[in-house]
Design a protein around this motif. Sequence first.
Motif, PDB file in Angstrom:
ATOM      1  N   ALA A 154      43.250  43.269  42.789  1.00 46.36           N
ATOM      2  CA  ALA A 154      42.094  43.828  42.081  1.00 46.36           C
ATOM      3  C   ALA A 154      40.817  43.195  42.611  1.00 46.36           C
ATOM      4  N   GLU A 155      40.956  41.981  43.130  1.00 47.93           N
ATOM      5  CA  GLU A 155      39.762  41.292  43.619  1.00 47.93           C
ATOM      6  C   GLU A 155      39.859  41.072  45.129  1.00 47.93           C
ATOM      7  N   GLU A 190      46.590  38.922  42.125  1.00 52.10           N
ATOM      8  CA  GLU A 190      46.163  38.185  40.922  1.00 52.10           C
ATOM      9  C   GLU A 190      47.374  37.563  40.219  1.00 52.10           C
ATOM     10  N   VAL A 191      48.494  38.303  40.236  1.00 54.81           N
ATOM     11  CA  VAL A 191      49.709  37.784  39.590  1.00 54.81           C
ATOM     12  C   VAL A 191      50.471  36.874  40.533  1.00 54.81           C
ATOM     13  N   THR A 254      49.776  43.128  31.808  1.00 54.18           N
ATOM     14  CA  THR A 254      49.175  44.194  32.620  1.00 54.18           C
ATOM     15  C   THR A 254      48.052  44.876  31.845  1.00 54.18           C
ATOM     16  N   GLU A 255      47.208  45.540  32.593  1.00 52.74           N
ATOM     17  CA  GLU A 255      46.185  46.400  31.982  1.00 52.74           C
ATOM     18  C   GLU A 255      46.253  47.751  32.687  1.00 52.74           C
ATOM     19  N   CYS A 257      44.844  50.771  34.419  1.00 55.33           N
ATOM     20  CA  CYS A 257      43.580  50.984  35.142  1.00 55.33           C
ATOM     21  C   CYS A 257      43.697  52.199  36.057  1.00 55.33           C
ATOM     22  N   ARG A 276      39.033  48.249  36.585  1.00 56.57           N
ATOM     23  CA  ARG A 276      39.459  47.454  35.428  1.00 56.57           C
ATOM     24  C   ARG A 276      38.578  47.700  34.204  1.00 56.57           C
ATOM     25  N   PHE A 290      47.941  41.161  35.774  1.00 56.24           N
ATOM     26  CA  PHE A 290      46.913  40.120  35.880  1.00 56.24           C
ATOM     27  C   PHE A 290      47.439  38.737  35.522  1.00 56.24           C
ATOM     28  N   GLY A 291      48.327  38.670  34.521  1.00 60.55           N
ATOM     29  CA  GLY A 291      48.789  37.348  34.073  1.00 60.55           C
ATOM     30  C   GLY A 291      50.283  37.168  34.299  1.00 60.55           C
TER      31      GLY A 291
END
Length: 309
Positions: A154-155, A190-191, A254-255, A257, A276, A290-291
């Motif tokens: 994502a980044e 990210e994960v 998760t989110e 998106c 996001r 993400f986490g």
Amino acid sequence: MTTPVIIDCDPGHDDAIALLLAVASSELDVLAVSTVAGNTTLDKTTRNALTVLELAGRAEIPVAIGAAGPLERELVIAEYVHGESGLDGPVLDEPTTNPVDAPASEFLASIIHASPDPVTLIPTGPLTNIAQLLLDHPDTKENIASITFMGGAAEIGNVTPNAEFNIYVDPEAAEVVSSSGLPLTMIGLEVTHQALFGEREAEALRGRGRAATFVAELLDFFVANHPRTYAAPGAPVHDVVAVAQVIDPALVTTERCGLRIDTSEGLGRGRTVVDRWHVTDWEPQVDVGFGLRRKAFSDLLIERLEMLP
Ligand code: BDR
Ligand code: CA
């Protein structure tokens, strides 16, 4: 209840560990493995997949040979991370088994059609084979439960500041998958950069069986050879997180998106553009990780590897 899965991979150290986690886990029924060019060339990723399954005592799982290169581009490999064999570190036995005769796209379609329950696909390399499957056999979508893929960010990326390796290698294939309409989970950097395995984990595994020791030797090379970019001990075992998420979705937060793939050439090539904050009107169609519950993840992986021969 077991989840029928197909693992599409380019072993690769973390792909190999992901395969071992999958076959050691009773939550999953590994129907087939397919190989793709990515970390190294197709002949080597196929040899490596066969060797790893045999080492785990699971040589009966069929292996199908997939794409030797991306849909439209020249192949880029990652010898600088995985070494000349793709699995540098341990002594690699030549497999005594062979891949199936049919090409991956045909073979996977037949496995998916024959499965009484919808199949979850877990690609851990460039998405070439999965795109080919969806293009050649769109009717398989009816019996695909979801696709949980390792790829993207994502980044920031790892092969360029914008792109993660798997998506960078074959952005057009990623575009086919991301626009497929299927339920998707993206396990991006990210994960996976929270899933660090290092010397401590290697020592916990060494001597705890043939497969666990093999993983310790993979980690010796992978950790020592991994670009020292992330200022953290150990190396991210990216692909393992995708398999772990299918075993226990609660491990990854998760989110949902919207996602687009940058298929341009140049700076943006292979970027996964993740909306996001919902600033576009893109359909939020992907569960983006993400986490990570790090300790639960690492306990699961070590426990399962120790269960193998
Ligand atoms: C991904 O690229 C490969 O080198 C790894 O096997 C993983 O699938 C991480 O960017
Ligand atoms: Ca991989």
